[in-house]
Scaffold this active site. Structure first.
Site, PDB file in Angstrom:
ATOM      1  N   GLY A   1       0.975  -1.171  -0.174  1.00  0.00           N
ATOM      2  CA  GLY A   1       0.065   0.005   0.026  1.00  0.00           C
ATOM      3  C   GLY A   1       0.834   1.205   0.069  1.00  0.00           C
ATOM      4  CB  VAL A   2       3.878   2.332   1.783  1.00  0.00           C
ATOM      5  CG1 VAL A   2       5.034   3.336   1.478  1.00  0.00           C
ATOM      6  CG2 VAL A   2       3.520   2.569   3.067  1.00  0.00           C
TER       7      VAL A   2
ATOM      8  CE  LYS B   1     -10.033   8.231   0.692  1.00  0.00           C
ATOM      9  NZ  LYS B   1     -10.462   7.956   1.954  1.00  0.00           N
TER      10      LYS B   1
HETATM   11  N1  NAD Z   1      -4.954   4.309  -1.011  1.00  0.00           N
HETATM   12  C1  NAD Z   1      -5.709   3.697  -0.343  1.00  0.00           C
HETATM   13  O1  NAD Z   1      -6.987   3.436  -0.222  1.00  0.00           O
HETATM   14  C2  NAD Z   1      -5.309   3.034   0.952  1.00  0.00           C
HETATM   15  C3  NAD Z   1      -5.955   1.931   1.814  1.00  0.00           C
HETATM   16  C4  NAD Z   1      -5.605   1.371   2.745  1.00  0.00           C
HETATM   17  C5  NAD Z   1      -4.170   1.472   2.994  1.00  0.00           C
HETATM   18  N2  NAD Z   1      -3.476   2.434   2.462  1.00  0.00           N
HETATM   19  C6  NAD Z   1      -2.041   2.642   3.040  1.00  0.00           C
HETATM   20  O2  NAD Z   1      -1.371   1.385   2.796  1.00  0.00           O
HETATM   21  C7  NAD Z   1      -0.110   1.373   3.652  1.00  0.00           C
HETATM   22  C8  NAD Z   1      -0.050   0.028   4.379  1.00  0.00           C
HETATM   23  O3  NAD Z   1       0.040  -0.954   3.353  1.00  0.00           O
HETATM   24  P1  NAD Z   1       1.184  -2.108   3.388  1.00  0.00           P
HETATM   25  O4  NAD Z   1       1.105  -2.675   4.805  1.00  0.00           O
HETATM   26  O5  NAD Z   1       0.920  -2.769   2.273  1.00  0.00           O
HETATM   27  O6  NAD Z   1       2.507  -1.319   3.077  1.00  0.00           O
HETATM   28  P2  NAD Z   1       3.872  -1.450   2.431  1.00  0.00           P
HETATM   29  O7  NAD Z   1       3.923  -1.030   0.950  1.00  0.00           O
HETATM   30  O8  NAD Z   1       5.037  -0.896   3.371  1.00  0.00           O
HETATM   31  O9  NAD Z   1       4.158  -2.933   2.543  1.00  0.00           O
HETATM   32  C9  NAD Z   1       4.522  -3.556   3.817  1.00  0.00           C
HETATM   33  C10 NAD Z   1       5.960  -4.175   3.839  1.00  0.00           C
HETATM   34  O10 NAD Z   1       5.871  -5.672   3.259  1.00  0.00           O
HETATM   35  C11 NAD Z   1       6.858  -5.687   2.314  1.00  0.00           C
HETATM   36  N3  NAD Z   1       6.350  -6.588   1.236  1.00  0.00           N
HETATM   37  C12 NAD Z   1       5.385  -5.991   0.164  1.00  0.00           C
HETATM   38  N4  NAD Z   1       5.051  -7.230  -0.570  1.00  0.00           N
HETATM   39  C13 NAD Z   1       5.827  -8.016  -0.001  1.00  0.00           C
HETATM   40  C14 NAD Z   1       5.683  -9.640  -0.178  1.00  0.00           C
HETATM   41  N5  NAD Z   1       4.987 -10.070  -1.177  1.00  0.00           N
HETATM   42  N6  NAD Z   1       6.390 -10.214   0.484  1.00  0.00           N
HETATM   43  C15 NAD Z   1       7.312  -9.884   1.375  1.00  0.00           C
HETATM   44  N7  NAD Z   1       7.280  -8.691   1.934  1.00  0.00           N
HETATM   45  C16 NAD Z   1       6.486  -7.710   1.046  1.00  0.00           C
HETATM   46  C17 NAD Z   1       7.236  -4.109   1.687  1.00  0.00           C
HETATM   47  O11 NAD Z   1       8.369  -3.784   1.440  1.00  0.00           O
HETATM   48  C18 NAD Z   1       7.166  -3.266   3.312  1.00  0.00           C
HETATM   49  O12 NAD Z   1       8.385  -3.598   4.045  1.00  0.00           O
HETATM   50  C19 NAD Z   1      -0.567   2.584   4.574  1.00  0.00           C
HETATM   51  O13 NAD Z   1       0.140   3.658   4.231  1.00  0.00           O
HETATM   52  C20 NAD Z   1      -1.871   2.829   4.441  1.00  0.00           C
HETATM   53  O14 NAD Z   1      -2.354   4.361   4.676  1.00  0.00           O
HETATM   54  C21 NAD Z   1      -3.987   3.166   1.427  1.00  0.00           C
HETATM   55  O1  I22 Z   2      -6.861   3.638   4.693  1.00  0.00           O
HETATM   56  C1  I22 Z   2      -7.849   3.794   3.937  1.00  0.00           C
HETATM   57  C2  I22 Z   2      -7.278   4.789   2.813  1.00  0.00           C
HETATM   58  O2  I22 Z   2      -6.098   5.546   3.115  1.00  0.00           O
HETATM   59  C3  I22 Z   2      -8.825   2.926   3.853  1.00  0.00           C
HETATM   60  O3  I22 Z   2      -8.503   1.702   4.740  1.00  0.00           O
HETATM   61  C4  I22 Z   2      -9.861   3.641   4.548  1.00  0.00           C
HETATM   62  O4  I22 Z   2     -10.975   2.712   4.494  1.00  0.00           O
HETATM   63  C5  I22 Z   2     -10.544   4.615   3.943  1.00  0.00           C
HETATM   64  O5  I22 Z   2     -10.267   5.164   2.870  1.00  0.00           O
HETATM   65  C6  I22 Z   2     -10.456   5.802   5.167  1.00  0.00           C
HETATM   66  O6  I22 Z   2     -11.297   6.905   4.498  1.00  0.00           O
HETATM   67  C7  I22 Z   2      -9.290   6.362   5.485  1.00  0.00           C
HETATM   68  O7  I22 Z   2      -8.876   7.224   4.381  1.00  0.00           O
HETATM   69  P1  I22 Z   2      -7.845   8.586   4.650  1.00  0.00           P
HETATM   70  O8  I22 Z   2      -7.748   8.872   6.037  1.00  0.00           O
HETATM   71  O9  I22 Z   2      -6.789   8.335   3.726  1.00  0.00           O
HETATM   72  O10 I22 Z   2      -8.906   9.724   3.738  1.00  0.00           O
END
Ligand code: NAD
Ligand code: I22
Ligand code: CO
Length: 418
Positions: free
Chosen positions: A131-132, A168
């Protein structure tokens, strides 16, 4: 062009009033369609899915963006894939993790787009990561030349069920979570669950928190699946039985039915219900014109808690603490029974999630709520669970009520082992 003062020139949404014209009004819409597709073996050179754009044609050049961990695991296969297909490509490798979710990372991507000389329309950027990574690349793509198409290939559970399915993008800024960002969905998101086989248990739990969010606010069946199969899903990293070899004759009946495609195995049903539930909420309100959003559940206090704790708490872990607090708060309001509250806290523990954090102090929770009110246009619009599987919105939570719920949770949390 002589017109009387009242003439309105209507040209498909362009209105001009007066003579000389003193007032123009421009009205248009921006239709958006994006695809999310479940796939298998995406990096298999014989699988051309990654290179098919929406029209099905293949492109000749690609910029791929990933992070250091994913590149160490899959980088050779990624490069071999594009070599096999004769696609000129460059792989940009970013630092991984939440602490690198910043504008600096976005600018690294935009500089790489310049250096590669991306063609803005025919050569979508490819984001391979969690997600990051996808939030950073999506934000960069939305900014570059005012929008450059991109494709998401999520490699974490949060990416598969949440970050990879929404619109997003964004980065943390000035100590605040997702403070800079855009609404910019990828043209396509390609979901290959086999990437989870290398994801550690903590990050599987991290993604299960966002699935539990959907369950608690709108899908009681999903909650039952997590309650019944959560520990197994965590252990087998949501790989379906068919993915782990032939089904033994004496396997449980649902596994045998699943292997014959007659019944969704729990991992498939959990992922499918989570994505379906998220999209049912996102599609009608993708630009968040309405701020009562049930998918905001678990995201009222967690943004502040996550950033205060950074990097100690992962996103999903902070969301879990937020959901535990608001489940206790809902029980104290009579919206959830004490039995349901205990079931929820027990499932969180079974999924390897925290239910409490020392940052759940009146000061931090009060600051978090005030910031969220600013985020939600002056009201709390706080989703609270009603039973298991539905929710309502409240705007009257007091700091005293929060403090009491946090105190109660601290006591309950100490009795719930992860
Ligand atoms: N845009 C959106 O709607 C939305 C929704 C939910 C969360 N997010 C965001 O997502 C982020 C969290 O996502 P995340 O936990 O995936 O983050 P991330 O991208 O940091 O991945 C987590 C860790 O796992 C590692 N990794 C990734 N794929 C792997 C794999 N297949 N095998 C082993 N390691 C792997 C990465 O290098 C990292 O160290 C937060 O910043 C959150 O705000 C965004
Ligand atoms: O974390 C996220 C989006 O970043 C989702 O899991 C979450 O359900 C919603 O989108 C929330 O609205 C949080 O989003 P936001 O704070 O990044 O606007
Ligand atoms: Co989230």
């Amino acid at each position: 062009m002589q017109q009387d003062t009242q003439t309105m020139r209507n040209n498909d949404g362009l209105f001009a009033v007066g003579s000389p014209v003193t007032h123009w009004s421009v009205q248009t819409s921006n239709p958006v369609q994006y695809e999310i597709r479940a796939c298998e073996n995406l990096l298999d050179p014989g699988n051309s899915t990654i290179l098919e754009d929406a029209s099905g044609s293949s492109g000749q050049r690609r910029l791929i963006v990933t992070d250091g961990v994913v590149d160490s695991l899959y980088g050779d296969r990624v490069r071999a894939y594009f070599d096999h297909h004769g696609v000129e490509h460059r792989v940009l490798v970013l630092n991984d993790g939440e602490t690198h979710k910043s504008m600096d990372a976005v600018l690294q991507v935009t500089e790489a787009l310049d250096a590669f000389g991306i063609d803005r329309r025919r050569e979508p950027v490819i984001a391979i990561g969690g997600g990051v990574l996808m939030d950073i690349v999506g934000f960069a793509a939305s900014l570059y030349r005012r929008s450059t198409p991109f494709i998401r290939i999520p490699t974490t559970l949060i990416g598969l069920v949440d970050a990879g399915v929404g619109a997003k993008t964004g980065v943390n800024h000035n100590g605040h979570k997702n403070r800079l960002g855009t609404y910019f969905p990828a043209d396509r998101t390609l979901l290959d669950r086999s990437f989870l086989a290398t994801l550690d248990a903590r990050h599987i739990s991290n993604g299960l928190a966002e699935i539990l969010k959907i369950a608690l606010i709108k899908d009681a069946r999903l909650f039952d699946l997590l309650e019944q199969h959560g520990a197994d899903l965590l252990r087998n990293k949501l790989q379906s039985p068919a993915a782990v070899g032939p089904t033994p004759a004496d396997a449980p009946v649902d596994q045998r039915l699943a292997a014959r495609g007659l019944h969704l195995d729990p991992a498939t049903e959990v992922v499918e219900r989570a994505i379906q539930g998220m999209l049912e909420e996102l599609q009608p309100n993708l630009w968040e014109k309405v701020l009562e959003r049930v998918v905001d559940y678990g995201h009222t206090f967690s943004p502040t808690i996550e950033m205060h704790a950074l990097p100690a708490l992962l996103h999903g872990e902070a969301v879990a603490v937020d959901m535990a607090l608001t489940t206790v708060l809902a029980e104290r309001r009579g919206l959830v029974s004490s039995y349901q509250r205990d079931r929820v806290l027990d499932v969180m523990a079974r999924l390897g999630l925290p239910v409490w954090h020392p940052l759940c102090t009146p000061e931090v929770l009060g600051d978090a709520l005030r910031d969220t009110v600013r985020h939600r246009d002056g009201k709390q619009r706080l989703p609270l669970p009603v039973g298991i599987g539905s929710a309502l919105f409240v705007n009257d939570v007091t700091e005293g009520e929060l403090a009491a719920a946090a105190e109660s949770l601290a006591a309950l949390g100490s009795g719930v082992s992860r």
